[in-house]
Design a protein around this motif. Structure first.
Motif, PDB file in Angstrom:
ATOM      1  N   ARG A  88     -39.989  78.121  -8.167  1.00 33.51           N
ATOM      2  CA  ARG A  88     -38.961  79.139  -7.776  1.00 33.51           C
ATOM      3  C   ARG A  88     -39.123  79.079  -6.344  1.00 33.51           C
ATOM      4  O   ARG A  88     -40.162  78.962  -5.823  1.00 33.51           O
ATOM      5  CB  ARG A  88     -38.943  80.548  -8.651  1.00 33.51           C
ATOM      6  CG  ARG A  88     -38.408  80.737  -9.868  1.00 33.51           C
ATOM      7  CD  ARG A  88     -39.317  80.881 -10.873  1.00 33.51           C
ATOM      8  NE  ARG A  88     -38.887  80.952 -12.048  1.00 33.51           N
ATOM      9  CZ  ARG A  88     -38.118  80.021 -12.990  1.00 33.51           C
ATOM     10  NH1 ARG A  88     -38.010  78.827 -12.533  1.00 33.51           N
ATOM     11  NH2 ARG A  88     -37.772  80.409 -14.026  1.00 33.51           N
ATOM     12  N   VAL A 115     -36.335  78.321 -27.923  1.00 35.40           N
ATOM     13  CA  VAL A 115     -36.307  78.998 -29.259  1.00 35.40           C
ATOM     14  C   VAL A 115     -36.057  80.541 -28.917  1.00 35.40           C
ATOM     15  O   VAL A 115     -37.112  81.167 -28.177  1.00 35.40           O
ATOM     16  CB  VAL A 115     -37.875  78.769 -29.669  1.00 35.40           C
ATOM     17  CG1 VAL A 115     -37.915  79.429 -31.124  1.00 35.40           C
ATOM     18  CG2 VAL A 115     -38.019  77.291 -30.143  1.00 35.40           C
ATOM     19  N   GLU A 116     -34.896  81.316 -29.400  1.00 33.05           N
ATOM     20  CA  GLU A 116     -34.737  82.568 -28.996  1.00 33.05           C
ATOM     21  C   GLU A 116     -34.874  83.232 -29.898  1.00 33.05           C
ATOM     22  O   GLU A 116     -34.945  84.564 -29.611  1.00 33.05           O
ATOM     23  CB  GLU A 116     -33.270  82.233 -28.268  1.00 33.05           C
ATOM     24  CG  GLU A 116     -32.990  81.694 -26.996  1.00 33.05           C
ATOM     25  CD  GLU A 116     -31.902  81.872 -26.203  1.00 33.05           C
ATOM     26  OE1 GLU A 116     -31.894  81.574 -24.994  1.00 33.05           O
ATOM     27  OE2 GLU A 116     -30.803  81.786 -26.844  1.00 33.05           O
ATOM     28  N   ASP A 147     -37.395  82.125 -25.148  1.00 34.31           N
ATOM     29  CA  ASP A 147     -37.612  83.683 -25.109  1.00 34.31           C
ATOM     30  C   ASP A 147     -38.182  84.202 -26.143  1.00 34.31           C
ATOM     31  O   ASP A 147     -38.793  85.481 -26.017  1.00 34.31           O
ATOM     32  CB  ASP A 147     -36.145  84.121 -24.552  1.00 34.31           C
ATOM     33  CG  ASP A 147     -35.717  83.708 -23.380  1.00 34.31           C
ATOM     34  OD1 ASP A 147     -36.370  82.867 -22.548  1.00 34.31           O
ATOM     35  OD2 ASP A 147     -34.393  83.861 -22.888  1.00 34.31           O
ATOM     36  N   LEU A 187     -42.967  76.446 -13.755  1.00 29.28           N
ATOM     37  CA  LEU A 187     -41.552  76.378 -13.276  1.00 29.28           C
ATOM     38  C   LEU A 187     -41.720  76.863 -11.981  1.00 29.28           C
ATOM     39  O   LEU A 187     -41.884  77.903 -11.506  1.00 29.28           O
ATOM     40  CB  LEU A 187     -40.516  77.076 -14.435  1.00 29.28           C
ATOM     41  CG  LEU A 187     -40.666  76.415 -15.707  1.00 29.28           C
ATOM     42  CD1 LEU A 187     -40.088  77.581 -16.785  1.00 29.28           C
ATOM     43  CD2 LEU A 187     -39.807  75.160 -15.945  1.00 29.28           C
ATOM     44  N   GLU A 206     -44.434  66.300 -17.509  1.00 27.46           N
ATOM     45  CA  GLU A 206     -43.170  66.313 -18.101  1.00 27.46           C
ATOM     46  C   GLU A 206     -42.033  65.441 -17.507  1.00 27.46           C
ATOM     47  O   GLU A 206     -41.799  65.720 -16.230  1.00 27.46           O
ATOM     48  CB  GLU A 206     -42.332  67.589 -18.463  1.00 27.46           C
ATOM     49  CG  GLU A 206     -43.299  68.599 -19.321  1.00 27.46           C
ATOM     50  CD  GLU A 206     -42.651  69.778 -19.815  1.00 27.46           C
ATOM     51  OE1 GLU A 206     -41.383  69.793 -19.501  1.00 27.46           O
ATOM     52  OE2 GLU A 206     -43.083  70.486 -20.338  1.00 27.46           O
TER      53      GLU A 206
END
Ligand code: C2E
Ligand code: CA
Ligand code: CA
Ligand code: CA
Length: 278
Positions: free
Chosen positions: A62, A237-238, A257, A60, A148
């Motif tokens: 940033r 999925v936390e 997380d 990801l 993806e």
């Protein structure tokens, strides 16, 4: 009435101006960040639910601004999609990810990474050649790269998308359909796309253990995926309870997380060594 019209026009006018200013700001910031190498990669672990092992990571991006503040993709990716800078970002991330995969000597075990591609990048005429070249340069095993793309991207301009996906698959990389279920596109399309993985959108996963409706949706997607021989990843999925429900439904992988938040890629990948040694 005349006066209120005036006010209304004025307000919408300045709102539009502010939006344009924002776009120009981020577009400039991006150009500088690309030039000065201030795009930073984070990676989030994806766990195989049955074994508990970390199978791969999603990369990801940033943006580190000149004052040192780190900005999330939501600040600049939408701007980059409008300005056409997104392909540059995607290729930058892709090249960096391939270097990580190819750099096997440094790690005790090889690593598999997933990178995000936006529609424009995939439709770029040179994309397949560019990818082939980066694969060669890096010496990365193509099987360790997942690309993806969102379900909506895959389904608009279906024929062209499928051609690119087939060419990329022939290089040995695999695809994941991201944010799956949001568009609820035709299953007919799904069957015809060479995507090995389906990433169920986080909006269906949050609070899963407490929601019968969400469980119904996720178990339907799981059944469809199994019927099409595709593996499934649940995003967001936390909690352990959500992970347990997903495991019972036969979902293959969990990201979120509960498994681990995104971390700077070097940190995230050293976590992989730990979990593989266990
Ligand atoms: P995505 O591809 O759906 O990535 C998952 C996003 O959900 C990530 O946000 C991740 O940090 C967040 N997430 C995952 N699990 C949880 C959780 O349990 N709780 C919460 N609250 N959040 C979770 P992030 O890093 O902000 O990225 C947002 C989006 O930006 C990505 O959504 C993707 O569409 C886009 N993006 C990121 N990097 C790239 C890139 O290199 N290229 C392109 N084209 N898009 C990118
Ligand atoms: Ca993604
Ligand atoms: Ca997603
Ligand atoms: Ca998304």
């Amino acid at each position: 009435a005349g006066k209120s019209w005036h006010v209304l026009l004025d307000e919408s006018g300045s709102e539009a101006k502010a939006a344009v200013r924002q776009r120009v700001y981020w577009s400039d910031a991006l150009r500088e960040a690309l030039r000065e190498d201030r795009l930073e990669l984070h990676a989030q672990p994806i766990m195989h639910l049955e074994s508990g092992r970390i199978g791969h990571f999603e990369v990801l991006v940033r943006l580190r601004d000149q004052t040192g503040v780190l900005h999330p993709p939501s600040s600049f990716i939408p701007v980059a999609e409008r300005s056409g800078q997104i392909s540059q970002i995607d290729l930058h991330v892709l090249a960096a990810a391939l270097r990580e995969i190819g750099d096997e000597g440094r790690r005790s075990a090889p690593v598999s990474l997933a990178v995000n591609l936006s529609a424009q990048t995939l439709r770029d005429d040179d994309f397949v050649a560019e990818l082939a070249e980066r694969l060669r340069e890096s010496g990365a095993d193509p099987a360790r790269l997942t690309l993806e793309i969102t379900e909506t991207v895959a389904v608009t301009d279906f024929a062209a998308t499928r051609r690119v996906m087939e060419a990329v698959s022939a290089l040995g990389c695999q695809f994941a359909l991201d944010d799956f279920g949001v568009g609820f596109s035709s299953f007919h399309y799904l069957a015809q796309l060479p995507a090995a993985l389906i990433k169920i959108d986080g909006s269906f996963i949050r609070g899963l253990a407490a929601s019968r409706e969400r469980q119904a949706i996720v178990s339907a997607i799981s059944a469809i995926a199994q019927g099409f021989d595709k593996r499934t990843v649940a995003e967001f999925v936390e909690t352990e309870a959500d992970a347990a429900v997903l495991r019972a439904m036969g979902i293959d992988y969990a990201q979120g997380d509960f498994v681990g938040k995104p971390l700077p890629i070097a940190e995230a990948l050293s976590m992989d060594e730990l979990s593989l040694r266990r």
